[in-house]
Design an enzyme around this catalytic site. Sequence first.
Site, PDB file in Angstrom:
ATOM      1  N   LYS A  97       4.900 -17.462  13.965  1.00 35.72           N
ATOM      2  CA  LYS A  97       5.789 -16.382  14.392  1.00 35.72           C
ATOM      3  C   LYS A  97       7.119 -16.467  13.643  1.00 35.72           C
ATOM      4  O   LYS A  97       7.714 -17.537  13.532  1.00 35.72           O
ATOM      5  CB  LYS A  97       6.022 -16.481  15.907  1.00 35.72           C
ATOM      6  CG  LYS A  97       6.866 -15.370  16.464  1.00 35.72           C
ATOM      7  CD  LYS A  97       6.779 -15.299  17.987  1.00 35.72           C
ATOM      8  CE  LYS A  97       7.700 -14.239  18.566  1.00 35.72           C
ATOM      9  NZ  LYS A  97       7.442 -12.902  18.005  1.00 35.72           N
ATOM     10  N   HIS A 115       4.962 -19.769  21.657  1.00 36.26           N
ATOM     11  CA  HIS A 115       4.153 -18.967  20.721  1.00 36.26           C
ATOM     12  C   HIS A 115       3.520 -19.843  19.645  1.00 36.26           C
ATOM     13  O   HIS A 115       3.973 -20.971  19.404  1.00 36.26           O
ATOM     14  CB  HIS A 115       5.016 -17.899  20.041  1.00 36.26           C
ATOM     15  CG  HIS A 115       5.273 -16.693  20.905  1.00 36.26           C
ATOM     16  ND1 HIS A 115       6.237 -16.669  21.870  1.00 36.26           N
ATOM     17  CD2 HIS A 115       4.662 -15.480  20.935  1.00 36.26           C
ATOM     18  CE1 HIS A 115       6.222 -15.490  22.475  1.00 36.26           C
ATOM     19  NE2 HIS A 115       5.281 -14.748  21.930  1.00 36.26           N
ATOM     20  N   ASP A 165       0.845  -1.199   0.000  1.00 37.37           N
ATOM     21  CA  ASP A 165       0.000   0.000   0.000  1.00 37.37           C
ATOM     22  C   ASP A 165       0.883   1.253   0.000  1.00 37.37           C
ATOM     23  O   ASP A 165       2.081   1.186   0.261  1.00 37.37           O
ATOM     24  CB  ASP A 165      -0.915   0.021   1.233  1.00 37.37           C
ATOM     25  CG  ASP A 165      -1.903  -1.142   1.222  1.00 37.37           C
ATOM     26  OD1 ASP A 165      -2.108  -1.731   0.150  1.00 37.37           O
ATOM     27  OD2 ASP A 165      -2.448  -1.461   2.298  1.00 37.37           O
TER      28      ASP A 165
END
Length: 248
Positions: free
Chosen positions: A138, A134, A38
């Site tokens: 990740k 986690h 973007d």
Amino acid sequence: MSIRVAVLGARGRMGAQAVNAVEGAADLELVAAIDAGDRLLDVVDNGADVLIDFTHPDAVMGNLEFAVEHGVHAVVGTTGMTQDRLETLAGWLADKPELGVLIAPNFALGAVLAMRFAEQAARFYASAEVIELHHNRKADAPSGTAGHTARLISKARAEAGIEPGPDATTSEVDGARGALVGDVRVHSVRLPGLIAHEEILFGAEGETLTIRHDSMDRSSFMPGVLLGVRSIAKRPGLTVGLENVLEL
Ligand SMILES: NC(=O)C1=CN([C@@H]2O[C@H](COP(=O)(O)OP(=O)(O)OC[C@H]3O[C@@H](n4cnc5c(N)ncnc54)[C@H](O)[C@@H]3O)[C@@H](O)[C@H]2O)C=CC1
Ligand SMILES: O=C(O)C1=N[C@H](C(=O)O)C[C@H](O)C1
């Protein structure tokens, strides 16, 4: 007047949460939600006061250089902020004394408290190890939180004049004893089903102390993110760790 906020990494796991949190806060206005590919200049063209960065360790420094150059405060959760990177960032900020950047390895209140408790315990225990657990999507290991925790323990022990405790290991499968961060062993677990968890273990003759924090949902990070956004304009310069904002 509301604080105008841009979120970078807006389509990611954390960025999407941050977008919702900003949209749900009456005193904040979301003016840009940017992801990879973007137009970053929308942050400036849409008049953001603060940008939130939850992108990737490879992207965050470019985003911060952009923020400082364009006079936008930054609240950063993205990991990978090494000492070298922090020094580079402090150098950029020296030319913009009015600008604030908050780098927080973890925005969850309980995780920040766990780190503070570990720092306090460290001067009483020669032996300490960190286990972080986690989700398996990740990118980095060990986690930023575990790295920060290990450095706090190392520093607190050094200040107290304590050498790391004995370890009789003479034969080891590579990695079995974890990675050394400072002089603290850190072990990383990756499993689907997990979000973000940390255990800090201390041992001494006849006793152990375990400090554990669990983020069961990414919403746990949002109060800290919003606190950072609301306070950053009043904290010029570089702040590392939400504990400083919370005045712990
Ligand atoms: N400090 C804290 O409390 C927390 C920090 N994190 C950290 O935040 C970071 C992001 O984590 P997740 O959201 O789980 O990752 P994710 O992979 O779900 O999201 C990252 C997003 O950033 C986008 N992105 C990559 N480069 C970009 C760029 N140059 N500009 C704009 N967007 C870009 C990706 O396309 C993706 O949508 C990681 O470093 C993670 O460790 C995660 C949770 C809590
Ligand atoms: O990637 C994550 O998910 C998390 N990253 C941060 C870290 O590396 O410490 C914070 C939290 O642990 C979640």
